[in-house]
Design a protein around this motif. Structure first.
Motif, PDB file in Angstrom:
ATOM      1  N   TYR A 282       0.828  -1.209   0.000  1.00 46.96           N
ATOM      2  CA  TYR A 282       0.000   0.000   0.000  1.00 46.96           C
ATOM      3  C   TYR A 282       0.860   1.257   0.000  1.00 46.96           C
ATOM      4  O   TYR A 282       1.958   1.275   0.545  1.00 46.96           O
ATOM      5  CB  TYR A 282      -0.947   0.000   1.206  1.00 46.96           C
ATOM      6  CG  TYR A 282      -2.181  -0.817   0.938  1.00 46.96           C
ATOM      7  CD1 TYR A 282      -3.364  -0.205   0.525  1.00 46.96           C
ATOM      8  CD2 TYR A 282      -2.153  -2.201   1.043  1.00 46.96           C
ATOM      9  CE1 TYR A 282      -4.489  -0.957   0.246  1.00 46.96           C
ATOM     10  CE2 TYR A 282      -3.269  -2.962   0.757  1.00 46.96           C
ATOM     11  CZ  TYR A 282      -4.435  -2.337   0.354  1.00 46.96           C
ATOM     12  OH  TYR A 282      -5.539  -3.077   0.065  1.00 46.96           O
ATOM     13  N   ASN A 283       0.332   2.285  -0.624  1.00 48.06           N
ATOM     14  CA  ASN A 283       0.970   3.599  -0.670  1.00 48.06           C
ATOM     15  C   ASN A 283       0.077   4.612   0.031  1.00 48.06           C
ATOM     16  O   ASN A 283      -1.105   4.341   0.262  1.00 48.06           O
ATOM     17  CB  ASN A 283       1.155   4.050  -2.130  1.00 48.06           C
ATOM     18  CG  ASN A 283       2.321   3.377  -2.830  1.00 48.06           C
ATOM     19  OD1 ASN A 283       2.665   3.726  -3.931  1.00 48.06           O
ATOM     20  ND2 ASN A 283       2.941   2.393  -2.185  1.00 48.06           N
ATOM     21  N   ALA A 284       0.631   5.763   0.335  1.00 51.33           N
ATOM     22  CA  ALA A 284      -0.162   6.802   0.989  1.00 51.33           C
ATOM     23  C   ALA A 284       0.513   8.147   0.821  1.00 51.33           C
ATOM     24  O   ALA A 284       1.727   8.229   0.671  1.00 51.33           O
ATOM     25  CB  ALA A 284      -0.316   6.492   2.472  1.00 51.33           C
ATOM     26  N   VAL A 285      -0.287   9.184   0.849  1.00 48.13           N
ATOM     27  CA  VAL A 285       0.252  10.541   0.926  1.00 48.13           C
ATOM     28  C   VAL A 285      -0.516  11.307   1.997  1.00 48.13           C
ATOM     29  O   VAL A 285      -1.745  11.290   2.022  1.00 48.13           O
ATOM     30  CB  VAL A 285       0.168  11.286  -0.430  1.00 48.13           C
ATOM     31  CG1 VAL A 285       0.582  12.745  -0.274  1.00 48.13           C
ATOM     32  CG2 VAL A 285       1.052  10.615  -1.472  1.00 48.13           C
ATOM     33  N   LEU A 286       0.233  11.937   2.885  1.00 47.87           N
ATOM     34  CA  LEU A 286      -0.335  12.802   3.919  1.00 47.87           C
ATOM     35  C   LEU A 286      -0.037  14.243   3.522  1.00 47.87           C
ATOM     36  O   LEU A 286       1.112  14.586   3.249  1.00 47.87           O
ATOM     37  CB  LEU A 286       0.327  12.492   5.265  1.00 47.87           C
ATOM     38  CG  LEU A 286      -0.051  13.360   6.456  1.00 47.87           C
ATOM     39  CD1 LEU A 286      -1.489  13.126   6.876  1.00 47.87           C
ATOM     40  CD2 LEU A 286       0.892  13.088   7.633  1.00 47.87           C
ATOM     41  N   LEU A 287      -1.085  15.059   3.479  1.00 50.14           N
ATOM     42  CA  LEU A 287      -0.934  16.458   3.070  1.00 50.14           C
ATOM     43  C   LEU A 287      -1.266  17.380   4.223  1.00 50.14           C
ATOM     44  O   LEU A 287      -2.241  17.149   4.939  1.00 50.14           O
ATOM     45  CB  LEU A 287      -1.926  16.775   1.936  1.00 50.14           C
ATOM     46  CG  LEU A 287      -1.784  15.990   0.640  1.00 50.14           C
ATOM     47  CD1 LEU A 287      -3.003  16.225  -0.242  1.00 50.14           C
ATOM     48  CD2 LEU A 287      -0.513  16.393  -0.074  1.00 50.14           C
ATOM     49  N   ASP A 288      -0.468  18.423   4.419  1.00 49.54           N
ATOM     50  CA  ASP A 288      -0.855  19.506   5.328  1.00 49.54           C
ATOM     51  C   ASP A 288      -1.378  20.657   4.493  1.00 49.54           C
ATOM     52  O   ASP A 288      -0.595  21.315   3.797  1.00 49.54           O
ATOM     53  CB  ASP A 288       0.366  20.002   6.131  1.00 49.54           C
ATOM     54  CG  ASP A 288       0.772  19.021   7.216  1.00 49.54           C
ATOM     55  OD1 ASP A 288      -0.068  18.203   7.613  1.00 49.54           O
ATOM     56  OD2 ASP A 288       1.932  19.076   7.657  1.00 49.54           O
ATOM     57  N   ALA A 289      -2.684  20.881   4.569  1.00 51.41           N
ATOM     58  CA  ALA A 289      -3.298  21.977   3.805  1.00 51.41           C
ATOM     59  C   ALA A 289      -3.632  23.093   4.787  1.00 51.41           C
ATOM     60  O   ALA A 289      -4.160  22.824   5.867  1.00 51.41           O
ATOM     61  CB  ALA A 289      -4.551  21.478   3.104  1.00 51.41           C
ATOM     62  N   ASP A 290      -3.312  24.343   4.427  1.00 51.76           N
ATOM     63  CA  ASP A 290      -3.346  25.383   5.463  1.00 51.76           C
ATOM     64  C   ASP A 290      -4.741  25.714   5.976  1.00 51.76           C
ATOM     65  O   ASP A 290      -4.898  26.070   7.150  1.00 51.76           O
ATOM     66  CB  ASP A 290      -2.565  26.636   5.037  1.00 51.76           C
ATOM     67  CG  ASP A 290      -3.168  27.323   3.828  1.00 51.76           C
ATOM     68  OD1 ASP A 290      -4.052  26.733   3.186  1.00 51.76           O
ATOM     69  OD2 ASP A 290      -2.752  28.456   3.536  1.00 51.76           O
ATOM     70  N   ALA A 291      -5.769  25.614   5.150  1.00 55.81           N
ATOM     71  CA  ALA A 291      -7.116  25.867   5.668  1.00 55.81           C
ATOM     72  C   ALA A 291      -7.746  24.573   6.181  1.00 55.81           C
ATOM     73  O   ALA A 291      -8.365  24.528   7.239  1.00 55.81           O
ATOM     74  CB  ALA A 291      -8.001  26.479   4.582  1.00 55.81           C
TER      75      ALA A 291
END
Lengths: 432, 432
Positions: A282-291
């Protein structure tokens, strides 16, 4: 009804999957999306006779120019991989006013800027959902799903082979070599797995993600610090586990004060974070989005139908978006892009896991912590993992946040101590 | 440059967040997306004076008809919540040829079918990203990101209040009542948290997800089996933990053989699955897509800026998609929809966790397992959690997959045994 005629170049595993989806889901896509997808021409140097037979009504050629020169074809799907002639096919198609769908991370990370500019000029689209996480819609999420946010952080498990190997080492205590062998036996790793395990595959994908999320095209080799998983041992995974941590090969980007840092390396993370449970292929991406805050996307980032699904979604979306022009074009707006600089690796600050083989003798710890202190590194914990007077035993330390350059300096000094055997193991840690 | 004039109705927490994003990110959105978003008019019965002052150049009204009747306004953002007059605002806006953005799960789950049909007729769009997981782009993922797949399963943690309560009970051993109190103190739960903890909020969101993923509009109260978390005890969470399991309030839909099952209930899942690490107020949806495989999306499904982010993304996407007509319209294609039936709860098959208070005396277990056997339920494990001869002790069982109706029947019979005190606790289990 929107009618789209497709020319498909590259009939390998993924190409065959795309052809299958276009054929078997024709009626479904017509009914649900009001889109009529027709596979007009397929192109490869050699086409499997069984596949050819199943596509008997489709024109076949071994010369991709036949597809580029066919005014009847609206979209060219490029699935041959590699840089050349993939680049020539994509730019050629755009120059012939055709849209392009590709799953080619090498072309997008190396030539994305030129290709998106060309697409913009020609008012055509380049869609590439499958270039990073196969059909798991990370591209759509970055470009549309979370529109209007600025991304300050990005953490990806983007190589299934490495994740499988680390999972096996961690959960079954296998050695690195045995895990690689198992990955090969299961078809998850190539016979030469170098580009997976040295982190280069992840670095290419990170370059694509950074372009979309942070507006800068980086040069993969020059700009992205890349460290693979070959030096990770089952021992370190076991020690990490005892501390409530696990090790993942992460592709990391952070952006602040108009500087981007970009790096691929094995990383310790808390076992409590959902990213730690992303195991096997499995793959994954964690994003920090400012709003919005942090968002995690998990799925199978490889495999025939997973990759074909992304290409197929691109075709449907392209048919619908057709009139709006290039939706995922990520531009050359100088206001946004030119100001962004690259943070050098020496400036990076992280916590560290450090494992040393040290002589079990009074005074040794004081020498080591003394060096760390001199270099401005403060220690969060120290554990000696065995007792064996006057022999070498593992000493595991976690540091507080420290500068990369300071840690490098400290480890060089520690390495020179006669009480320290073997090269120190240092693994960066991230608080997600 | 695409110019969009917005009328915003409802200036509560989320509305104020949307107004802030439109104002502060105007230049960024113009530069990045070539979209000029203008907030022309705001409407609420009362507007906070400080907010009003910060939007001094924006027209304000307390009569939403002023927005509907303004031919200059392209998009109406409805953020007042509830069914009425939200429905009248949305349908009124569409009838005046305006696009609509809403975060209103009640209106979409109750009137979605009518509203999407009206939008289709008027060639206008209804966007509603924030109706289910706030800005976490589950709507975009279902409708575009994973286009061309059919969804066979869907598992959502879609209520932050319940997830916070279960997390506190599970990780800190708090009672249900103390956890509710803590959630209220932290502002995660209303002073009357009924609609959260009885599962109705989750059921509304599930109805929206099923419409998008499986093409059928269900009636929330009649069609979705809904069970809240009020009967979950810290004790059951602790026993689950000992077995490598945890309990989440899941909104579940499955589709096979043209039948849909739809249910909201506390559910045991493996602690190893990434969904089990989705804790506190985080939300998540796990999708089974037939070509792509399983995909998990995790993020903060509530909160001012998280919800405002989804509305803001909708506005940007709407401006870009403008010319293509209603992108997320999920139609009334009879071929796809009318054939789909609803599976009754009695037909559902799951594994079960059953906890009984039984007399610690020879022969009791045999009676209980005898009843289960007669009802066709086979047992995977039985553990008596204490020894206390001739007193009542907890007995915990896991069953293999069993029919809901059979389990119901067995539990009624077991409940009648004089060796069983208190009502049996039964919690369904899912293999994800």
């Amino acid at each position: 009804m929107k009618k789209i005629k497709v020319g498909l170049i590259g009939l390998g595993t993924v190409g065959a999957g795309v052809a299958k989806l276009i054929k078997t889901r024709h009626a479904y896509v017509k009914a649900k999306f009001n889109v009529d997808l027709e596979l007009k021409t397929i192109c490869d140097l050699k086409i499997d006779p069984k596949l050819r037979k199943s596509l008997a009504t489709v024109k076949a050629t071994s010369n991709f120019h036949e597809i580029l020169n066919d005014p009847d074809i609206d979209v060219v799907v490029e699935l041959i991989g590699g840089l050349h002639p993939a680049y020539e096919i994509i730019s050629g198609a755009l120059n012939k006013d055709k849209h392009v769908v590709t799953a080619n991370k090498a072309v997008i990370s190396n030539y994305g800027r030129e290709l998106f500019r060309l697409a913009h000029e020609k008012k055509r689209s380049v869609y590439f959902e499958s270039a990073v996480l196969a059909g798991v819609p990370i591209i759509k999420t970055l470009t549309e799903g979370i529109a209007g946010n600025q991304f300050t952080g990005l953490y990806g498990i983007v190589n299934g082979t490495c994740n499988f190997i680390l999972t096996e080492m961690s959960t079954n205590g296998l050695s690195f070599e045995s895990s690689v062998k198992l990955a090969q036996d299961k078809g998850y790793a190539e016979s030469d797995p170098t580009l997976d395990i040295n982190g280069m595959d992840s670095a290419h994908k990170l370059a694509v993600l950074i372009a979309l999320a942070m507006g800068k095209f980086l040069k993969v080799k020059e700009d992205i610090y890349t460290e693979g998983i070959t030096h990770i041992s089952a021992e370190d995974l076991a020690y990490a586990d005892q501390m409530g941590l696990t090790i993942k090969l992460l592709a990391i980007a952070k952006k602040n004060n108009n500087k981007i840092e970009a790096r691929v390396h094995p990383t310790l993370i808390s076992k409590k974070h959902p990213l730690a449970s992303v195991n096997n292929v499995y793959n994954a991406v964690l994003l920090d989005a400012d709003a919005l805050g942090d968002v995690l996307l998990v799925g199978q980032g490889a495999g025939q139908m997973a990759a074909a699904s992304g290409v197929f979604s691109d075709l449907i979306n392209l048919a619908i978006d057709n009139e709006t022009g290039p939706r995922t074009w990520i531009g050359d707006n100088p206001n946004e892009i030119e100001k962004i600089a690259l943070r050098s690796m020496d400036e990076i600050e992280t916590e560290f896991y450090i494992r040393l083989m040290v002589l079990d003798r009074p005074g040794v710890l004081s020498k080591i912590t003394g060096i760390l202190g001199q270099c401005g590194i403060s220690i969060a914990s120290v554990t000696q993992k065995a007792v064996n007077k006057n022999s070498f035993v593992p000493l595991v330390m976690l540091t507080h946040v420290a500068k990369e350059s300071s840690v490098k300096k400290a480890l060089q000094k520690i390495n020179q101590l006669k009480e320290v055997a073997a090269k120190p193991v240092a693994i960066r840690m991230e608080q997600l």
